[in-house]
Design a protein around this motif. Structure first.
Motif, short mmCIF file in Angstrom:
data_model
loop_
_atom_site.label_atom_id
_atom_site.label_comp_id
_atom_site.label_asym_id
_atom_site.label_seq_id
_atom_site.Cartn_x
_atom_site.Cartn_y
_atom_site.Cartn_z
N LEU A 1 3.94 5.80 -5.74
CA LEU A 1 3.57 5.75 -7.34
C LEU A 1 2.75 6.85 -7.76
O LEU A 1 2.80 7.61 -8.44
CB LEU A 1 3.35 4.38 -7.80
CG LEU A 1 4.22 3.31 -7.60
CD1 LEU A 1 3.70 1.90 -8.28
CD2 LEU A 1 5.54 3.47 -8.37
N GLY A 2 1.43 7.10 -6.69
CA GLY A 2 0.44 7.88 -6.89
C GLY A 2 1.03 9.54 -6.68
O GLY A 2 0.76 10.33 -7.64
N ASN A 3 2.00 9.58 -6.13
CA ASN A 3 2.63 11.00 -5.66
C ASN A 3 3.56 11.15 -6.65
O ASN A 3 3.54 12.25 -7.13
CB ASN A 3 3.24 10.67 -4.04
CG ASN A 3 2.42 10.92 -3.08
OD1 ASN A 3 1.23 11.35 -3.35
ND2 ASN A 3 2.79 10.14 -1.88
N VAL B 1 10.47 10.97 -3.54
CA VAL B 1 9.65 11.51 -4.69
C VAL B 1 10.14 12.36 -5.75
O VAL B 1 10.35 12.48 -6.78
CB VAL B 1 8.14 12.01 -4.13
CG1 VAL B 1 7.21 12.54 -5.49
CG2 VAL B 1 7.48 10.75 -3.62
N GLN B 2 10.61 13.67 -4.98
CA GLN B 2 10.92 14.76 -5.87
C GLN B 2 12.43 14.43 -6.23
O GLN B 2 12.60 14.72 -7.67
CB GLN B 2 11.24 16.09 -4.94
CG GLN B 2 9.82 16.54 -4.62
CD GLN B 2 9.04 16.78 -5.83
OE1 GLN B 2 9.44 17.49 -7.03
NE2 GLN B 2 7.55 16.82 -5.66
N PRO B 3 13.47 13.74 -5.67
CA PRO B 3 14.51 13.51 -6.04
C PRO B 3 14.43 12.60 -7.34
O PRO B 3 15.12 12.81 -8.53
CB PRO B 3 15.34 12.77 -5.10
CG PRO B 3 14.79 13.12 -4.00
CD PRO B 3 13.28 13.46 -4.10
N SER C 1 -2.79 12.98 -14.55
CA SER C 1 -2.28 12.23 -13.06
C SER C 1 -3.59 11.94 -12.45
O SER C 1 -3.53 10.78 -11.68
CB SER C 1 -1.82 13.50 -12.42
OG SER C 1 -0.38 13.77 -13.11
N LYS C 2 -4.77 12.73 -12.43
CA LYS C 2 -6.04 12.08 -11.50
C LYS C 2 -6.15 10.78 -11.87
O LYS C 2 -6.52 9.91 -10.79
CB LYS C 2 -7.07 13.36 -11.66
CG LYS C 2 -8.10 12.81 -10.64
CD LYS C 2 -9.29 13.92 -11.03
CE LYS C 2 -10.52 13.51 -9.95
NZ LYS C 2 -11.47 14.43 -10.28
N GLN D 1 0.75 -1.13 0.05
CA GLN D 1 0.06 -0.18 -0.03
C GLN D 1 0.67 1.20 -0.13
O GLN D 1 0.65 2.29 -0.71
CB GLN D 1 -1.00 -0.06 1.05
CG GLN D 1 -2.02 1.01 0.99
CD GLN D 1 -2.86 1.09 0.04
OE1 GLN D 1 -3.25 -0.08 -0.72
NE2 GLN D 1 -3.39 2.16 -0.42
N LEU D 2 1.82 1.32 0.88
CA LEU D 2 2.96 2.37 1.00
C LEU D 2 3.43 2.37 -0.51
O LEU D 2 3.82 3.67 -1.14
CB LEU D 2 4.02 2.21 1.76
CG LEU D 2 3.52 2.29 3.22
CD1 LEU D 2 4.70 1.84 4.26
CD2 LEU D 2 3.09 3.60 3.65
#
Length: 703
Positions: free
Chosen positions: A341-343, A496-498, A378-379, A335-336
């Motif tokens: 992946l969604g973020n 996520v950002q990196p 993205s949504k 789940q994490l």
């Protein structure tokens, strides 16, 4: 007398009977089959040099040699050695033998492998391909007893300082009509291995019958047997905030719980059936330069996406995530992973003009959750990710990489061609199979591989890792750019950002750089009086034929040109034109200058006016064409060009000096300098020149 007459009549009837019986016997005899004469070819003969679209030939012994180069696996680029390709495919061995060769359309990529003692090389694309099979004639096909080769013939006459090279009669042999295959026949009769078939993508793609988020495909290979001694255990229920080393190594029995998946093996296609006809777009000397218009065969445009969002235009990549669905990860960690992946999808800004993203989940076997073209904002993508159920099984990353390389980045699945291909592999701990070979093949196909490893093996667990340093063996560069190690699943959100920043940095995605899209190519053209107007047009056609093989844009390969006599003239710079058609049109407009031959000064001029303005991430390639000895020294300017990173190719025609050609060329001379006795034969070196440029590119170190 009556008795004599009766005897005569009986004899006559008996004779007629014998004649009729003999005629009937002859009529019922089966005609003898004509013996098929099989022509012999040499080891160095390339398929592209033979005009016949289908033929049977006999290879001599001794073709298993590195000097006979092969490009591709199962389906080979047409400038491969025919006999060496037959050995690579296992049809014959080094003793030689009969083979059947069938030409098919060009491919967008050729995969290099080592097979049967022959190392084949990779190539991004080529105009024509061929298949090799056992040398038995196919029913209904007539095979030629003599193979037909393309060749030209003309006479050169030297007079004073001028060269007159009359075109003469072109010796150009046409295709035989009997063995020509229609596209439908080719599809029905060719039998390549399952990884490279020429069937229409629409016949092999599983079409969703429910919502896109639930569309799944799997490989048809049987499930791998569990190897619990090599696979780390997890507390599947995952209660608590951490897992101890002892819990990680609990041996887990196979639960046997597997979701039933529809079976559909995806296969890479050569092209659509309409494009399987033989293509012969090499320049033919008998054609007028401007009759051809420098027309070039462009790649098929993918179908436009029905986009809802345009997306982030500064991050145009085609992205596949390999998500870990193994049992070891547990439900909570799975789940994490989906939240991560969604973020990432949200941060990327999914859209038709920006990044597109698909997901493959792997366990024992990989399966496609959805393709690049399935979601265009993205949504919707985040909602689909949330609904993905866990697959279970082992962590077979190598098998998943092979699956993605062969099946994911296809035009039918939304691959856009102009966008870099990126794979991000999510790994909980370590893989349960080997990744090095599968990763190498993916990299050679131009795929950029990133690894995100979470909770890597502790010291006490490293004895369980099948392939030590698997990340460094898998990624495009071992400098840390392509790998992110996350110590805990609860800190995964910090990556996520990196990760987004790295996959969007297209200038550093080196695996997307191929020999055809990563160079600044400067042509240095001899416009001296000895060339003559007609031959100068032939030189321009040669320049155009080379240029059209490259992927030209302001971010891919760029082309510039200099013409020289005693003086030099910049025809156009690298940043002048950003499309292939504009470059070809600019070459067509170059006017013949006429004058002396100062090749050394021309090299210095090209270094200053062209290559000093080359982009830092581009390979600098100079292609110089001349027909005579230079009035000035070429050694010092050539050395300066080499020291400034310019890869120099020299092409001499007629009375060009061999020692000057070798001095201009980058070492080794034999791979960077060419000589042809007349201008009309320049076209023969187009394939060889492209081949050498790509071979040199593929030999670059990874570090």
């Amino acid at each position: 007398a009556l008795l004599t007459m009766k005897t005569t009549v009986i004899a006559t009837f008996f004779g007629i009977f014998l004649i009729c019986a003999y005629a009937a016997k002859e009529a019922t005899k089966k005609p003898k089959k004509a013996k098929l004469y099989v022509p012999q070819i040499d080891c160095d003969v390339k398929a592209g040099k033979i005009i016949n679209p289908e033929f049977i030939a006999k290879c001599p012994p001794g073709c298993q040699d590195v000097k006979y180069r092969v490009y591709g696996t199962d389906i080979y680029a047409s400038f491969s050695s025919v006999c060496s390709a037959a050995i690579h495919s296992g049809i014959i061995d080094n003793a030689g033998g009969k083979i059947l060769v069938q030409k098919v359309a060009g491919h967008s990529g050729y995969r290099g492998t080592f097979s049967n003692g022959v190392r084949s090389l990779s190539l991004p694309r080529w105009r024509e391909s061929f298949l090799v099979s056992e040398g038995k004639p196919r029913k209904g096909v007539t095979y030629p007893a003599t193979l037909e080769y393309s060749s030209s013939k003309s006479t050169a006459v030297k007079s004073g300082n001028c060269v007159n090279l009359p075109t003469g009669d072109l010796v150009r042999k046409e295709y035989q009509t009997t063995p020509v295959l229609t596209p439908a026949t080719q599809m029905a009769t060719t039998t390549p291995t399952p990884t490279t078939t020429t069937t229409d993508p629409s016949t092999t793609t599983a079409k969703p019958t429910t919502a896109p988020a639930t569309t799944r495909t799997t490989t048809a290979a049987p499930a791998a047997k569990s190897r619990p001694e090599l696979h780390r255990g997890r507390d599947i229920a995952f209660r608590g905030t951490f897992t101890s080393a002892s819990n990680r190594n609990i041996l887990r029995s196979n639960t046997g719980i597997q979701r039933q998946e529809p079976v559909a093996t995806f296969r890479r296609t050569a092209s659509s059936p309409a494009h399987l006809a033989i293509e012969t777009d090499l320049w033919k000397p008998a054609l007028s330069l401007f009759d051809t218009g420098f027309s070039s065969r462009e790649e098929l445009n993918p179908k436009p996406l029905e986009s809802i969002s345009q997306g982030n235009p500064n991050c145009k990549v085609d992205l596949s995530f390999l998500m870990d669905g193994s049992w070891s990860i547990g439900k909570r960690r799975f789940q994490l992973q989906k939240q991560f992946l969604g973020n990432v999808a949200q941060a990327l800004g999914i859209g038709s003009a920006g990044p597109l993203m698909g997901i493959v989940q792997y366990g024992d076997e990989p399966s496609t959750e959805f393709h690049l073209k399935t979601y265009a904002n993205s949504k919707d993508l985040r909602n689909a990710i949330e609904k993905i159920p866990q697959k279970g099984g082992l962590s077979n990353v190598g098998k998943a990489l092979s699956f993605v390389n062969k099946n994911f980045f296809l035009d039918a699945n939304g691959n856009r061609g102009g966008a870099p291909n990126v794979v991000v592999v999510m790994v909980d701990g370590w893989p349960t199979d080997r990744v090095e070979e599968a990763s190498r093949l993916a990299r050679e196909s131009g795929i950029n591989i990133f690894f995100v490893t979470i909770e890597a093996a502790a010291e006490s667990e490293k004895q369980n890792v099948i392939e030590p340093n698997f990340v460094d063996k898998a990624v495009c560069r071992t400098n840390g750019f392509y790998s992110i190690n996350v110590p805990s699943w609860f800190s995964l959100h910090k990556a996520v950002q990196p990760l987004v920043k790295r996959v969007c940095d297209t200038e550093r995605l080196v695996c997307s750089k191929t020999c055809l899209n990563s160079a600044d190519i400067g042509f240095v053209i001899d416009g001296s009086s000895s060339v003559g107007t007609g031959n100068f047009r032939t030189v321009l056609q040669f320049v155009a034929n080379i240029s059209k093989e490259f992927e030209i844009s302001d971010t891919d390969t760029r082309v510039g040109a200099v013409q020289y006599t005693y003086e030099q003239r910049l025809e156009f710079s690298f940043d002048k034109y950003s499309t292939k058609q504009d470059v070809l049109s600019a070459i067509k407009r170059i006017s013949y200058w006429s004058g002396g031959t100062s090749t050394g000064a021309a090299i210095s001029y090209a270094l200053e006016q062209l290559f000093s303005k080359s982009k830092p991430n581009k390979r600098k390639i100079m292609i110089l064409i001349t027909d005579g000895r230079s009035y000035d020294d070429v050694r010092v300017p050539a050395m300066a060009a080499h020291q400034n990173g310019v890869i120099a190719y020299s092409i001499g025609v007629a009375w060009a000096a061999q020692e000057e050609l070798e001095a201009i060329a980058t070492d080794p001379d034999k791979e960077h300098s060419f000589f042809v006795d007349e201008f009309d034969n320049l076209y023969r070196f187009v394939n060889q020149l492209i081949q050498n440029i790509c071979t040199e590119f593929n030999s670059q170190p990874r570090n």
